[in-house]
Design a protein around this motif. Structure first.
Motif, PDB file in Angstrom:
ATOM      1  N   ARG A  38      -2.480 -31.292  17.338  1.00 16.05           N
ATOM      2  CA  ARG A  38      -1.738 -30.186  16.730  1.00 16.05           C
ATOM      3  C   ARG A  38      -0.667 -30.706  15.774  1.00 16.05           C
ATOM      4  O   ARG A  38      -0.564 -30.256  14.625  1.00 16.05           O
ATOM      5  N   THR A  72      -4.290 -23.671  23.563  1.00 12.98           N
ATOM      6  CA  THR A  72      -3.258 -23.237  22.621  1.00 12.98           C
ATOM      7  C   THR A  72      -2.996 -24.301  21.568  1.00 12.98           C
ATOM      8  O   THR A  72      -2.869 -23.999  20.372  1.00 12.98           O
ATOM      9  N   ASP A  73      -2.909 -25.543  22.012  1.00 11.42           N
ATOM     10  CA  ASP A  73      -2.717 -26.638  21.047  1.00 11.42           C
ATOM     11  C   ASP A  73      -3.865 -26.694  20.043  1.00 11.42           C
ATOM     12  O   ASP A  73      -3.643 -26.843  18.836  1.00 11.42           O
ATOM     13  N   ILE A  95      -3.692 -23.742  17.567  1.00 10.61           N
ATOM     14  CA  ILE A  95      -2.726 -23.971  16.491  1.00 10.61           C
ATOM     15  C   ILE A  95      -3.273 -24.990  15.506  1.00 10.61           C
ATOM     16  O   ILE A  95      -3.170 -24.819  14.280  1.00 10.61           O
TER      17      ILE A  95
END
Length: 440
Positions: A385, A239-240, A243
């Motif tokens: 991120r 997820t990091d 993004i």
């Protein structure tokens, strides 16, 4: 090569050189698309491929988190001596890649429509680009799964296998480009079909290259594959990176899809030609960044700070030397390469006007690219991120200030400023990475 063996110049080069060769061929697919279409003395088909390829590549590369996250986690499992987890990570990567690609196909239409609403490109360019993308998106599951395979192979220093896979992709793509576009006169759609076939055949080859792991039952140890804590960690890392990738694509998509297009078809076509220079350089440097991912990740998994520091020093040294070669090559041969890629005199001249920025890019971009590899290996993805978010803000501020002052040169300057900002902010977070290496 086992994770505990000494980190030497030879080991770094053994990992990096096949990736340098492999990654330098990645932009050749885009260059082949541009060069073959560019034989038509009209900027519109080049611009259509530029817009279509920029949008779909950006969307697919959103899933680049799969390559980076898989590489970092696999390298750490390798460093910790956990072979069962190494096998399970391949299974997870393939499942995420296939599912993500299948989900993307029905969602792509609305995404593309939104992108075209933002782009000032002409209706003719948009129509040709739409036909190109409608075909390319059908190979999304294969293209994304290959990201995971490459990350998994590279983390184990199996970079020769990565080279074989990439050479296959490029050879099939270029050969079919000639057949479909020159031989069968399929135009822009022929370029898309060539990439479609290359992606799916490449996935088959990639699975074959991983065949030794499929002979081991650990890859289908479902309690391990679906272990909640491991899935949670994988989701957090990915997820990091997702993004971070979205933020990076905000820069690159705005650069080609909005700002360059806003300066007209000729500037858009010239920007597309020159971005291939940066792609070649970045993909080649990625060999040393990939060596950093593998060696830093293994050292991080083994909690060996001395090995981590040595990995950082040696990979960065070789990255610096390689980038000096690129800067010199672009300065001496840039005009010749431009002329080979497009026959349109206006596009040739416009690209030459911006060539000094391409000469500067290897020096200004090196620290950011190397630090990306170091932070991926350590799976310090939250820092990646956050620092990318800072770089995006700085980029858009620079664009708003410099384009009114310098026109299209201001746009190129803003891109360089974004590279430098990312490097400085990540460097400020490096001491925390070293402290985390020794944490229990």
């Amino acid at each position: 090569m086992t994770a505990s063996q000494p980190i030497t110049h030879a080991r770094v080069l053994t990992i990096a050189v096949p990736i340098v060769i492999s990654n330098m061929t990645v932009p050749l697919q885009g260059i082949a698309d541009t060069a073959i279409i560019g034989q038509i003395p009209d900027a519109t088909p080049i611009a259509a491929v530029a817009v279509g390829a920029a949008l779909i590549t950006a969307i697919l590369w959103i899933f680049g988190f799969l390559r980076m996250g898989t590489a970092g986690m696999t390298a750490q499992a390798q460093g910790a001596g956990n072979r069962a987890e190494v096998a399970a990570l391949l299974t997870r990567a393939l499942m995420v890649g296939g599912a993500g690609g299948l989900l993307l196909i029905p969602l792509f239409g609305p995404i593309a429509a939104f992108g075209f609403d933002l782009s000032p490109a002409t209706d003719e360019v948009k129509a040709l680009a739409q036909g190109y993308m409608d075909i390319r998106i059908l190979s999304a599951p294969a293209a994304i799964a290959i990201y995971g395979i490459n990350g998994w192979l590279g983390a184990q220093e199996r970079t020769r296998a990565m080279l074989v896979l990439q050479l296959w992709l490029v050879t099939v793509n270029v050969g079919l480009n000639v057949l479909f576009v020159v031989g069968m006169d399929l135009g822009v759609e022929g370029v898309a079909w060539a990439t479609f076939v290359a992606d799916w055949s490449g996935l088959v080859l990639g699975l074959w290259l991983c065949r030794s792991t499929f002979a081991n039952p650990a890859w289908r140890d479902w309690p391990r594959v679906f272990d909640r804590e491991r899935l949670r960690h994988m989701a957090a890392v990915n997820t990091d990176i997702l993004i971070r990738s979205l933020l990076f694509e905000a820069i690159m998509l705005s650069f080609i899809f909005y700002y360059s297009a806003g300066f007209g078809v000729v500037t858009l076509a010239a920007s597309q030609v020159l971005l291939h220079f940066i792609e070649i350089m970045a993909y080649a440097l990625d060999g040393f960044a990939f060596a950093a991912e593998a060696l830093v990740g293994q050292a991080f998994g083994a909690r060996a700070l001395g090995r981590l520091r040595r990995a950082v020093r040696l990979t960065s040294l070789w990255g610096f030397l390689s980038n000096l070669v690129f800067a010199l090559g672009f300065a001496l041969l840039g005009g010749t390469i431009i002329d080979a890629m497009t026959k349109d005199p206006e596009v040739q001249q416009m690209a030459r006007n911006f060539l000094p920025w391409i000469v500067a890019a290897p020096v200004l971009g090196l620290p950011a690219w190397m630090l990306d590899g170091i932070f991926i290996g350590a799976t310090r993805t939250r820092d990646m991120r956050n620092m990318m978010a800072v770089s995006v803000v700085v980029y858009f501020i620079a664009v708003s200030v410099l384009i009114p002052l310098w026109g299209a040169h201001g746009l190129w300057a803003s891109l360089m400023i974004a590279y430098v900002t990312r490097a400085v902010t990540l460097a400020l977070r490096y001491p925390a990475l070293e402290r985390a290496t020794l944490a229990a």
